[in-house]
Write a protein that holds these residues in place. Structure first.
Motif, PDB file in Angstrom:
ATOM      1  N   ASN A  46     -11.202   3.155   6.316  1.00 44.91           N
ATOM      2  CA  ASN A  46     -10.904   1.716   6.292  1.00 44.91           C
ATOM      3  C   ASN A  46      -9.775   1.361   7.248  1.00 44.91           C
ATOM      4  O   ASN A  46      -8.987   2.216   7.657  1.00 44.91           O
ATOM      5  CB  ASN A  46     -10.519   1.257   4.878  1.00 44.91           C
ATOM      6  N   TYR A  47      -9.733   0.083   7.600  1.00 48.55           N
ATOM      7  CA  TYR A  47      -8.585  -0.435   8.335  1.00 48.55           C
ATOM      8  C   TYR A  47      -7.407  -0.529   7.372  1.00 48.55           C
ATOM      9  O   TYR A  47      -7.558  -0.909   6.210  1.00 48.55           O
ATOM     10  CB  TYR A  47      -8.870  -1.837   8.882  1.00 48.55           C
ATOM     11  N   GLU A  48      -6.231  -0.195   7.884  1.00 52.53           N
ATOM     12  CA  GLU A  48      -4.990  -0.420   7.138  1.00 52.53           C
ATOM     13  C   GLU A  48      -4.411  -1.745   7.630  1.00 52.53           C
ATOM     14  O   GLU A  48      -4.077  -1.887   8.801  1.00 52.53           O
ATOM     15  CB  GLU A  48      -4.010   0.727   7.366  1.00 52.53           C
ATOM     16  N   TYR A  49      -4.293  -2.702   6.723  1.00 50.20           N
ATOM     17  CA  TYR A  49      -3.954  -4.079   7.095  1.00 50.20           C
ATOM     18  C   TYR A  49      -2.494  -4.444   6.854  1.00 50.20           C
ATOM     19  O   TYR A  49      -1.886  -4.007   5.871  1.00 50.20           O
ATOM     20  CB  TYR A  49      -4.797  -5.063   6.275  1.00 50.20           C
ATOM     21  N   PRO A  66      -5.420  -5.403  11.171  1.00 53.94           N
ATOM     22  CA  PRO A  66      -5.499  -3.943  11.140  1.00 53.94           C
ATOM     23  C   PRO A  66      -4.437  -3.306  12.040  1.00 53.94           C
ATOM     24  O   PRO A  66      -4.216  -3.761  13.167  1.00 53.94           O
ATOM     25  CB  PRO A  66      -6.904  -3.645  11.671  1.00 53.94           C
ATOM     26  N   LEU A  67      -3.797  -2.264  11.518  1.00 56.29           N
ATOM     27  CA  LEU A  67      -2.763  -1.552  12.268  1.00 56.29           C
ATOM     28  C   LEU A  67      -3.181  -0.132  12.612  1.00 56.29           C
ATOM     29  O   LEU A  67      -2.665   0.462  13.558  1.00 56.29           O
ATOM     30  CB  LEU A  67      -1.456  -1.506  11.460  1.00 56.29           C
ATOM     31  N   ALA A  68      -4.106   0.432  11.835  1.00 50.15           N
ATOM     32  CA  ALA A  68      -4.559   1.808  12.049  1.00 50.15           C
ATOM     33  C   ALA A  68      -5.794   2.014  11.181  1.00 50.15           C
ATOM     34  O   ALA A  68      -6.229   1.106  10.464  1.00 50.15           O
ATOM     35  CB  ALA A  68      -3.468   2.809  11.679  1.00 50.15           C
ATOM     36  N   ILE A  69      -6.366   3.210  11.249  1.00 50.17           N
ATOM     37  CA  ILE A  69      -7.539   3.545  10.449  1.00 50.17           C
ATOM     38  C   ILE A  69      -7.228   4.768   9.584  1.00 50.17           C
ATOM     39  O   ILE A  69      -6.742   5.786  10.081  1.00 50.17           O
ATOM     40  CB  ILE A  69      -8.759   3.830  11.332  1.00 50.17           C
ATOM     41  N   SER A  78       0.789  -1.229   0.000  1.00 49.92           N
ATOM     42  CA  SER A  78       0.000   0.000   0.000  1.00 49.92           C
ATOM     43  C   SER A  78       0.824   1.283   0.000  1.00 49.92           C
ATOM     44  O   SER A  78       1.642   1.508   0.889  1.00 49.92           O
ATOM     45  CB  SER A  78      -0.916   0.008   1.232  1.00 49.92           C
ATOM     46  N   SER A  79       0.567   2.140  -0.990  1.00 48.01           N
ATOM     47  CA  SER A  79       1.219   3.451  -0.986  1.00 48.01           C
ATOM     48  C   SER A  79       0.578   4.361   0.053  1.00 48.01           C
ATOM     49  O   SER A  79       1.174   5.356   0.467  1.00 48.01           O
ATOM     50  CB  SER A  79       1.160   4.092  -2.380  1.00 48.01           C
ATOM     51  N   LEU A  80      -0.641   4.032   0.488  1.00 47.70           N
ATOM     52  CA  LEU A  80      -1.300   4.794   1.544  1.00 47.70           C
ATOM     53  C   LEU A  80      -0.655   4.534   2.897  1.00 47.70           C
ATOM     54  O   LEU A  80      -0.490   5.445   3.719  1.00 47.70           O
ATOM     55  CB  LEU A  80      -2.791   4.423   1.575  1.00 47.70           C
ATOM     56  N   LEU A  81      -0.244   3.279   3.131  1.00 48.88           N
ATOM     57  CA  LEU A  81       0.422   2.919   4.383  1.00 48.88           C
ATOM     58  C   LEU A  81       1.914   3.250   4.377  1.00 48.88           C
ATOM     59  O   LEU A  81       2.540   3.355   5.432  1.00 48.88           O
ATOM     60  CB  LEU A  81       0.260   1.407   4.639  1.00 48.88           C
ATOM     61  N   ALA A 120       1.475  -4.820   3.027  1.00 46.42           N
ATOM     62  CA  ALA A 120       0.667  -3.685   3.463  1.00 46.42           C
ATOM     63  C   ALA A 120      -0.495  -3.507   2.501  1.00 46.42           C
ATOM     64  O   ALA A 120      -0.299  -3.497   1.285  1.00 46.42           O
ATOM     65  CB  ALA A 120       1.513  -2.422   3.510  1.00 46.42           C
ATOM     66  N   SER A 121      -1.703  -3.387   3.043  1.00 50.32           N
ATOM     67  CA  SER A 121      -2.874  -3.338   2.166  1.00 50.32           C
ATOM     68  C   SER A 121      -4.004  -2.530   2.786  1.00 50.32           C
ATOM     69  O   SER A 121      -4.243  -2.588   3.995  1.00 50.32           O
ATOM     70  CB  SER A 121      -3.374  -4.755   1.873  1.00 50.32           C
TER      71      SER A 121
END
Length: 363
Positions: free
Chosen positions: A301-304, A112-115, A46-49, A92-93
């Motif tokens: 969303n949850y960051e997984y 999930p690690l964060a929102i 994930s580029s978001l994470l 990361a997703s």
């Protein structure tokens, strides 16, 4: 040999042994303690994470020099596939694994690690300082090519008094397998039955052919595409807000399930969390998109972390468990200063408990 001579030899031998032992001990002190074997961990996806991992890793490894974590922004699709294949220890997703994927790969954990949340940004000359209103059905119409001009009556109806330009809309979408695409298309599907029945949702979808529409890779690519393309619109992860602000892009107020239009901020994200998080199952695979409530932001969303329950070695398993325990801690990776830096919010206590239970399964 006399008794005295024998005793002298015994004493001399003992003295040499003592000196040798002392020398060995002294050598150990000079050489220092034995260094622990380095553990290499690859995080990709994930580029978001990605911005959050790039804050976490230097902080954590400073106190754990025996661990080396390499981070890569490759898109959630790659993160998922490389964690399943074993190329990466952490995928990361922004998207959880589907039922079909879990049936095929039951050993995978979705932790999930964060929102996070997602913005819808645009480049409208003269209007980028305003927050124009866009809804799920309108965005679906834009990405289907059924709404082609910015001054279309369906957009104008949402924005009375705003002088919208008579100019063709340029929709921008991700070309890589993307969790951002997953949650954006979920928003369109959950708010617009016609989209759900045609395009549906996923990390990759068959985007309708729209004249002038363009594709971009990763969140950085989306920011640059909108920045360089007047009259464009795109979906971009909240962790790139500093970049969208620097590019002076507009940010839309999105229509939520209650018909209200809101921006992503801690208040609206927390409202959506409060409305949906209690439904999270033990395996934590759940969509938080289009939550009820007048103040709920519709794309959160949850960051997984997508992880194999059984790692190749006990050393890797222990390293992952220690890192995730720190990442989930409110005084560690979920501390307010980390979350604020990327526009995320920490996990609720009940969800942290579920995530820790999944971490314990790593072996």
């Amino acid at each position: 040999m006399t008794s005295t001579e024998g005793n002298s030899r015994i004493i001399a031998t003992a003295t040499k042994g003592t000196m040798l032992a002392a020398a060995v001990a002294l050598g150990g002190l000079i050489a220092g303690p034995v260094q622990a074997k380095q553990t290499d961990i690859l995080e990709t996806g994930s580029s978001l994470l990605y911005p959050l991992f790039n804050l976490w890793v230097p902080t954590y490894t400073k106190h754990h020099p025996e661990l080396k974590i390499t981070t890569q922004s490759t898109g959630s699709g790659t993160g998922i596939s490389e964690s399943i294949s074993g190329i990466a220890q952490i995928g990361a997703s922004d998207a959880y694994l589907s039922n079909a994927q879990m049936k095929q790969h039951p050993e995978m954990l979705n932790i999930p690690l964060a929102i996070s949340s997602q913005m819808v940004n645009y480049n409208l000359p003269g209007l980028n300082r305003d927050h124009i209103k866009l809804s799920g059905p309108v965005l679906a119409g834009i990405y289907e090519g059924k709404i082609a001009k910015w001054n279309d009556p369906r957009i104008a109806k949402l924005n009375p008094g705003v002088k919208l330009p008579d100019h063709t809309i340029v929709p921008v979408h991700r070309t890589d397998g993307s969790g951002d695409t997953f949650i954006f298309t979920q928003y369109l599907a959950f708010s617009t039955p016609a989209w759900k029945d045609s395009v549906a949702y996923g990390t990759t979808v068959s985007w309708p052919a729209v004249q002038g529409g363009i594709g971009a890779e990763g969140n950085p690519g989306m920011v640059n595409a909108v920045k360089n393309t007047p009259y464009s619109v795109a979906y971009i992860g909240i962790s790139y807000k500093n970049a969208t602000d620097a590019a002076k892009l507009g940010e839309a107020k999105l229509g939520n399930r209650s018909g209200h239009f809101v921006l992503p901020d801690p208040k609206t994200v927390q409202a959506a969390v409060k409305a949906t998080a209690s439904k999270t199952p033990k395996d934590e695979r759940i969509s938080l998109i289009f939550a009820p409530g007048k103040n709920s932001y519709p794309i959160i969303n949850y960051e997984y972390a997508i992880v194999k329950a059984h790692q190749p070695s006990m050393q890797e398993a222990k390293a992952l468990k220690k890192f995730f325990d720190w990442a989930l801690d409110g005084s560690g990776g979920n501390a307010p200063h980390f979350m604020k830096a990327v526009g995320f919010v920490p996990l609720p206590e009940a969800i942290t408990h579920l995530s820790r239970a999944q971490v314990k399964k790593i072996s």
